[in-house]
Design a protein around this motif. Structure first.
Motif, PDB file in Angstrom:
ATOM      1  N   ARG A 160       0.836  -1.201   0.000  1.00 41.80           N
ATOM      2  CA  ARG A 160       0.000   0.000   0.000  1.00 41.80           C
ATOM      3  C   ARG A 160       0.874   1.256   0.000  1.00 41.80           C
ATOM      4  N   ALA A 161       1.953   1.211   0.784  1.00 44.72           N
ATOM      5  CA  ALA A 161       2.853   2.366   0.854  1.00 44.72           C
ATOM      6  C   ALA A 161       3.494   2.642  -0.496  1.00 44.72           C
ATOM      7  N   GLU A 166       3.599   6.486  -4.998  1.00 49.28           N
ATOM      8  CA  GLU A 166       3.361   6.720  -6.425  1.00 49.28           C
ATOM      9  C   GLU A 166       2.312   7.811  -6.622  1.00 49.28           C
ATOM     10  N   VAL A 167       1.228   7.752  -5.832  1.00 50.56           N
ATOM     11  CA  VAL A 167       0.139   8.721  -5.990  1.00 50.56           C
ATOM     12  C   VAL A 167       0.591  10.122  -5.584  1.00 50.56           C
ATOM     13  N   VAL A 168       1.214  10.251  -4.406  1.00 45.34           N
ATOM     14  CA  VAL A 168       1.602  11.601  -3.975  1.00 45.34           C
ATOM     15  C   VAL A 168       2.673  12.182  -4.896  1.00 45.34           C
ATOM     16  N   HIS A 200      -5.327   8.555 -11.398  1.00 44.36           N
ATOM     17  CA  HIS A 200      -4.758   7.316 -10.848  1.00 44.36           C
ATOM     18  C   HIS A 200      -5.867   6.384 -10.389  1.00 44.36           C
ATOM     19  N   GLU A 201      -5.811   5.143 -10.852  1.00 38.99           N
ATOM     20  CA  GLU A 201      -6.705   4.086 -10.379  1.00 38.99           C
ATOM     21  C   GLU A 201      -5.855   2.856 -10.116  1.00 38.99           C
ATOM     22  N   GLY A 202      -5.679   2.517  -8.847  1.00 40.55           N
ATOM     23  CA  GLY A 202      -4.841   1.393  -8.476  1.00 40.55           C
ATOM     24  C   GLY A 202      -5.553   0.439  -7.547  1.00 40.55           C
ATOM     25  N   VAL A 207      -7.513   8.438  -7.391  1.00 41.01           N
ATOM     26  CA  VAL A 207      -7.320   9.881  -7.207  1.00 41.01           C
ATOM     27  C   VAL A 207      -7.281  10.550  -8.575  1.00 41.01           C
ATOM     28  N   ARG A 208      -8.182  11.502  -8.788  1.00 37.31           N
ATOM     29  CA  ARG A 208      -8.220  12.183 -10.080  1.00 37.31           C
ATOM     30  C   ARG A 208      -7.095  13.202 -10.210  1.00 37.31           C
TER      31      ARG A 208
END
Length: 438
Positions: A160-161, A166-168, A200-202, A207-208
């Motif tokens: 998850r981390a 990746e997202v941030v 982002h879709e994981g 998160v758009r």
């Protein structure tokens, strides 16, 4: 003649936004004004005056229930009271100019958009001096404060981390550096071509994006991590710019950690020079190591056992501290420290002695003694083990005597030996001062 170090060390100062001296043998109410931020305001100014690279704050998000009750925690300041260090950083940034400021925030508890926006804002407020200590959280009670019954296993928390980082990172990159043009004549503040959604879709996050806040001086905070388990070391090697080792066992353990992490960095296609490796130094300035160790009471040992129990997810206070820890003990918490405790136990070392090593200074590391001797030990260890510097541990026992030993004893000794900077470099941000401008 005073020996000279071959290089200057990177030095951080480790603290907690909680009562600073409640676990000390004396002067336990030193810094009683901690909740207002006044103690850490004074500390940050002194740390900056002495030219440390950064001030670091650990954190947890719960009152632990050691033995099934909150009583031990609340009476002994194991995990509570403790205030939010992320909220403390802008207060300290306003009172300092060059000092790096690092706060802990969990990938298991924060939403990535909220963290990216908050830390980006803090980086702007500080002029580019923020670092993020990335943790996955190891306390079941913390999970239960955020809608979970329990934490996932260690491996899943790191998966998850990975996605969280990746997202941030995508969010911080969603604005180009020159997107804000503030063109009065054309009436355009932000160039739309310089901002994009991340879409982002994981597995864990959707998160758009983009962020609705402008880029900060560093673009993103400096990534800090203290991975000790196998998954943790992989995570640190993949992402971190500062890796902190809490390993105990002397110079060989330090060297082994460095070689292992740098090998993992190469496997991820990273240059080891992209990361600073720091070792946690439990330093105490005293007339002699033996005298200091003998002065530590069983009450102090019980206090630190309770503190570690909250992080490890196992009640260490139920074991006889004068005997080795049972080899069949297990935990789902912070595994690296627990593994070290069991390894020392297998060698016949009592829980009490291991706790002294871990919390007040490892006999192998020689981190207890006169200031000049401790400075020499730290320099010798670094030159033999490799690495870049130390994080000076100062939580729960930072009374006036302890702080004087560091600032009036160890720091002058390190500077005299050329092992510590006497002035900050020319870099504008924390990252530039650590790695140079690019």
């Amino acid at each position: 003649m005073v020996r000279q170090s071959s290089r200057q060390l990177v030095l951080g100062f480790f603290s907690s936004f909680s009562p600073p001296a409640w676990h000390a043998a004396s002067d336990r109410l030193h810094g009683a004004d901690w909740a207002s931020g006044a103690f850490h305001s004074r500390l940050a100014k002194r740390v900056e005056e002495e030219c440390f690279d950064f001030l670091f704050f650990e954190d947890t998000s719960s009152v632990s229930r050691i033995g099934g009750s909150m009583d031990l925690d609340l009476a002994n300041v194991y995990s509570s009271p403790k205030n939010d260090p992320v909220a403390l950083l802008p207060f300290l940034a306003a009172q300092t100019e060059r000092l790096g400021l690092v706060a802990t925030a969990s990938t298991s508890l924060y939403p990535p958009y909220l963290l990216a926006r908050a830390l980006g804002t803090l980086d702007s407020l500080s002029g580019g001096r923020i670092g993020w200590n990335i943790v996955t959280t190891s306390e079941k009670e913390s999970a239960q404060n955020f809608g979970m019954d329990d934490l996932p296993p260690v491996a899943e928390r790191y998966d998850r981390a990975d996605e969280f980082v990746e997202v941030v990172s995508k969010l911080w990159d969603s604005w180009e550096a020159g997107a804000v043009i503030a063109d009065v004549e054309r009436g355009i503040y932000t160039d739309p071509a310089g901002v994009r959604e991340i879409a982002h879709e994981g597995r864990y996050f959707k998160v758009r994006g983009p962020l609705n806040s402008a880029p900060s001086p560093q673009g993103r905070p400096v990534f800090v991590q203290a991975g000790g388990s196998d998954k943790g070391r992989d995570f640190a090697a993949k992402h971190a710019e500062i890796i902190m080792s809490t390993t105990i066992g002397g110079v060989e353990a330090m060297k082994s950690f460095r070689e292992d992490v740098q090998g993992r960095m190469k496997s991820f296609g990273r240059d080891p020079r992209e990361c600073k490796i720091l070792y946690l130094a439990r330093v105490n300035i005293a007339d002699s190591m033996d005298q200091f160790r003998a002065s530590i009471t069983d009450e102090q040992i019980r206090t630190v056992l309770g503190t570690h129990s909250a992080h490890l997810g196992i009640d260490l206070t139920r074991f006889d501290m004068h005997k080795p820890i049972p080899q069949d003990a297990v935990t789902n918490g912070t595994t690296s420290m627990f593994d070290a405790l069991k390894k020392k136990g297998a060698q016949g070392q009592s829980i009490r002695d291991v706790m002294i090593d871990f919390n007040w200074g490892d006999r192998n590391n020689g981190q207890i003694g006169k200031a000049g001797d401790v400075a020499d030990y730290l320099i010798d260890m670094m030159e033999e083990a490799g690495g870049d510097g130390y994080l000076i541990g100062a939580t729960k026992e930072a009374n006036a005597n302890f702080l004087s030993g560091i600032f009036d004893g160890l720091v002058p000794a390190l500077k005299e030996r050329g092992a510590m900077q006497r002035a900050y470099g020319s870099g504008a941000t924390l990252r530039e001062r650590l790695f140079g401008a690019h």
